[in-house]
Design a protein around this motif. Structure first.
Motif, PDB file in Angstrom:
ATOM      1  N   GLY A 113       3.722   4.534 -10.173  1.00 40.36           N
ATOM      2  CA  GLY A 113       4.492   5.517 -10.929  1.00 40.36           C
ATOM      3  C   GLY A 113       5.940   5.598 -10.472  1.00 40.36           C
ATOM      4  O   GLY A 113       6.850   5.747 -11.293  1.00 40.36           O
ATOM      5  N   ASP A 114       6.170   5.497  -9.167  1.00 42.66           N
ATOM      6  CA  ASP A 114       7.540   5.530  -8.658  1.00 42.66           C
ATOM      7  C   ASP A 114       8.319   4.301  -9.121  1.00 42.66           C
ATOM      8  O   ASP A 114       9.509   4.392  -9.421  1.00 42.66           O
ATOM      9  CB  ASP A 114       7.553   5.618  -7.138  1.00 42.66           C
ATOM     10  CG  ASP A 114       7.103   6.982  -6.623  1.00 42.66           C
ATOM     11  OD1 ASP A 114       6.917   7.911  -7.446  1.00 42.66           O
ATOM     12  OD2 ASP A 114       6.932   7.115  -5.395  1.00 42.66           O
TER      13      ASP A 114
ATOM     14  N   ASP B 227      -3.458  -1.658  -4.595  1.00 48.97           N
ATOM     15  CA  ASP B 227      -4.611  -1.462  -5.484  1.00 48.97           C
ATOM     16  C   ASP B 227      -4.639  -2.551  -6.555  1.00 48.97           C
ATOM     17  O   ASP B 227      -5.695  -3.101  -6.868  1.00 48.97           O
ATOM     18  CB  ASP B 227      -4.558  -0.091  -6.171  1.00 48.97           C
ATOM     19  CG  ASP B 227      -4.701   1.060  -5.192  1.00 48.97           C
ATOM     20  OD1 ASP B 227      -5.448   0.919  -4.200  1.00 48.97           O
ATOM     21  OD2 ASP B 227      -4.051   2.094  -5.413  1.00 48.97           O
TER      22      ASP B 227
ATOM     23  N   SER C  28       0.820  -1.222   0.000  1.00 50.51           N
ATOM     24  CA  SER C  28       0.000   0.000   0.000  1.00 50.51           C
ATOM     25  C   SER C  28       0.849   1.267   0.000  1.00 50.51           C
ATOM     26  O   SER C  28       0.334   2.355  -0.228  1.00 50.51           O
ATOM     27  CB  SER C  28      -0.931   0.010   1.212  1.00 50.51           C
ATOM     28  OG  SER C  28      -0.162  -0.012   2.410  1.00 50.51           O
TER      29      SER C  28
ATOM     30  N   ASN D 181       0.910   7.157 -10.215  1.00 49.27           N
ATOM     31  CA  ASN D 181       1.113   7.241  -8.767  1.00 49.27           C
ATOM     32  C   ASN D 181      -0.195   7.264  -7.985  1.00 49.27           C
ATOM     33  O   ASN D 181      -0.185   7.188  -6.767  1.00 49.27           O
ATOM     34  CB  ASN D 181       1.969   8.449  -8.409  1.00 49.27           C
ATOM     35  CG  ASN D 181       3.434   8.124  -8.483  1.00 49.27           C
ATOM     36  OD1 ASN D 181       3.833   6.980  -8.277  1.00 49.27           O
ATOM     37  ND2 ASN D 181       4.250   9.113  -8.780  1.00 49.27           N
ATOM     38  N   SER D 182      -1.321   7.337  -8.671  1.00 49.21           N
ATOM     39  CA  SER D 182      -2.604   7.258  -7.974  1.00 49.21           C
ATOM     40  C   SER D 182      -2.958   5.796  -7.653  1.00 49.21           C
ATOM     41  O   SER D 182      -3.947   5.533  -6.983  1.00 49.21           O
ATOM     42  CB  SER D 182      -3.719   7.922  -8.784  1.00 49.21           C
ATOM     43  OG  SER D 182      -4.057   7.155  -9.925  1.00 49.21           O
ATOM     44  N   PHE D 183      -2.123   4.862  -8.121  1.00 47.81           N
ATOM     45  CA  PHE D 183      -2.297   3.431  -7.848  1.00 47.81           C
ATOM     46  C   PHE D 183      -1.088   2.911  -7.085  1.00 47.81           C
ATOM     47  O   PHE D 183       0.045   3.303  -7.367  1.00 47.81           O
ATOM     48  CB  PHE D 183      -2.416   2.627  -9.155  1.00 47.81           C
ATOM     49  CG  PHE D 183      -3.599   2.996  -9.989  1.00 47.81           C
ATOM     50  CD1 PHE D 183      -4.849   2.476  -9.705  1.00 47.81           C
ATOM     51  CD2 PHE D 183      -3.453   3.870 -11.051  1.00 47.81           C
ATOM     52  CE1 PHE D 183      -5.948   2.824 -10.476  1.00 47.81           C
ATOM     53  CE2 PHE D 183      -4.547   4.222 -11.819  1.00 47.81           C
ATOM     54  CZ  PHE D 183      -5.794   3.708 -11.535  1.00 47.81           C
ATOM     55  N   THR D 184      -1.344   2.015  -6.144  1.00 48.14           N
ATOM     56  CA  THR D 184      -0.267   1.333  -5.435  1.00 48.14           C
ATOM     57  C   THR D 184      -0.308  -0.145  -5.795  1.00 48.14           C
ATOM     58  O   THR D 184      -1.275  -0.615  -6.412  1.00 48.14           O
ATOM     59  CB  THR D 184      -0.423   1.470  -3.909  1.00 48.14           C
ATOM     60  OG1 THR D 184      -1.614   0.774  -3.510  1.00 48.14           O
ATOM     61  CG2 THR D 184      -0.478   2.933  -3.472  1.00 48.14           C
TER      62      THR D 184
ATOM     63  N   PRO E  59       3.849   3.282  -4.740  1.00 48.61           N
ATOM     64  CA  PRO E  59       3.124   3.809  -5.901  1.00 48.61           C
ATOM     65  C   PRO E  59       3.678   3.240  -7.211  1.00 48.61           C
ATOM     66  O   PRO E  59       4.893   3.147  -7.398  1.00 48.61           O
ATOM     67  CB  PRO E  59       3.360   5.316  -5.840  1.00 48.61           C
ATOM     68  CG  PRO E  59       4.011   5.587  -4.523  1.00 48.61           C
ATOM     69  CD  PRO E  59       4.643   4.311  -4.078  1.00 48.61           C
TER      70      PRO E  59
ATOM     71  N   TYR F 231       2.712  10.231 -14.951  1.00 47.56           N
ATOM     72  CA  TYR F 231       3.259   9.790 -13.670  1.00 47.56           C
ATOM     73  C   TYR F 231       2.276  10.054 -12.528  1.00 47.56           C
ATOM     74  O   TYR F 231       2.145   9.252 -11.617  1.00 47.56           O
ATOM     75  CB  TYR F 231       4.605  10.454 -13.381  1.00 47.56           C
ATOM     76  CG  TYR F 231       5.740   9.717 -14.030  1.00 47.56           C
ATOM     77  CD1 TYR F 231       6.100   8.444 -13.614  1.00 47.56           C
ATOM     78  CD2 TYR F 231       6.441  10.281 -15.079  1.00 47.56           C
ATOM     79  CE1 TYR F 231       7.131   7.763 -14.221  1.00 47.56           C
ATOM     80  CE2 TYR F 231       7.475   9.606 -15.691  1.00 47.56           C
ATOM     81  CZ  TYR F 231       7.818   8.342 -15.252  1.00 47.56           C
ATOM     82  OH  TYR F 231       8.834   7.663 -15.854  1.00 47.56           O
ATOM     83  N   LYS F 232       1.588  11.174 -12.597  1.00 51.08           N
ATOM     84  CA  LYS F 232       0.599  11.483 -11.560  1.00 51.08           C
ATOM     85  C   LYS F 232      -0.487  10.406 -11.541  1.00 51.08           C
ATOM     86  O   LYS F 232      -0.894   9.927 -10.481  1.00 51.08           O
ATOM     87  CB  LYS F 232      -0.011  12.864 -11.792  1.00 51.08           C
ATOM     88  CG  LYS F 232      -1.003  13.265 -10.728  1.00 51.08           C
ATOM     89  CD  LYS F 232      -1.540  14.665 -10.961  1.00 51.08           C
ATOM     90  CE  LYS F 232      -2.537  15.020  -9.883  1.00 51.08           C
ATOM     91  NZ  LYS F 232      -3.107  16.346 -10.092  1.00 51.08           N
ATOM     92  N   LYS F 233      -0.963  10.016 -12.717  1.00 46.50           N
ATOM     93  CA  LYS F 233      -1.990   8.973 -12.800  1.00 46.50           C
ATOM     94  C   LYS F 233      -1.444   7.638 -12.309  1.00 46.50           C
ATOM     95  O   LYS F 233      -2.102   6.929 -11.537  1.00 46.50           O
ATOM     96  CB  LYS F 233      -2.511   8.849 -14.243  1.00 46.50           C
ATOM     97  CG  LYS F 233      -3.659   7.878 -14.376  1.00 46.50           C
ATOM     98  CD  LYS F 233      -4.849   8.332 -13.534  1.00 46.50           C
ATOM     99  CE  LYS F 233      -6.034   7.433 -13.705  1.00 46.50           C
ATOM    100  NZ  LYS F 233      -7.143   7.819 -12.838  1.00 46.50           N
TER     101      LYS F 233
END
Length: 150
Positions: free
Chosen positions: A77-78, A129, A72, A123-126, A75, A119-121
């Motif tokens: 994106g990272d 998720d 959790s 990073n909205s998922f882990t 991210p 990347y923002k999108k």
């Protein structure tokens, strides 16, 4: 902006470790078998992901890999950013001037914004998720056969 196999396979590998490595380390051979990815390629990705601080290894007969933090807190994106050499839709910047028009380029701003939005999108998922999404798969359907494409 195309994601390479590095980020797609690396994310799948981390997800596999998250799903199977809660009680004990996961062997690279088991990951390779479940995901249909060669051990050799996974070893390359493991080096990058260890350096980025996402996985740790345990040596020995029952050794393998585990996440360094809860799914959790990782991210997507990272992870992609760590695995990709670059996802910028252009290759020029102040450190790598490849185009004589760089200082007056009217399109660079839009490519910068598109890259940041992606990347923002992501990073909205882990990883957690994605693990919840795995529960939607029929039993064993989320495990890739050795002949499957991603």
């Amino acid at each position: 902006m195309k994601l390479t196999t590095r980020s797609r396979y690396g994310t799948r590998m981390l997800l596999d470790i998250a799903m199977h490595g809660t009680d004990a380390p996961v062997s690279i051979r088991d990951i390779a078998k479940r995901q249909g990815i060669s051990v050799k390629y996974l070893e390359k990705l493991i080096r990058v992901l260890r350096k980025a601080g996402y996985i740790r290894s345990t040596l020995g007969a029952h050794g393998g890999y585990q996440l360094t933090q809860p799914a959790s807190e990782i991210p997507v994106g990272d992870v992609v950013f760590a695995l990709e050499e670059s996802l910028a839709p252009y290759t020029c910047d102040e450190e790598n001037p490849c185009c004589p028009r760089m200082a007056v380029c009217l399109t660079r701003t839009i490519w910068d914004e598109a890259s940041r939005a992606m990347y923002k999108k992501l990073n909205s998922f882990t990883l957690a998720d994605l693990m919840r999404d795995a529960s939607l798969c029929p039993k064993n359907a989320c495990h890739i056969s050795p002949h499957a494409q991603d």
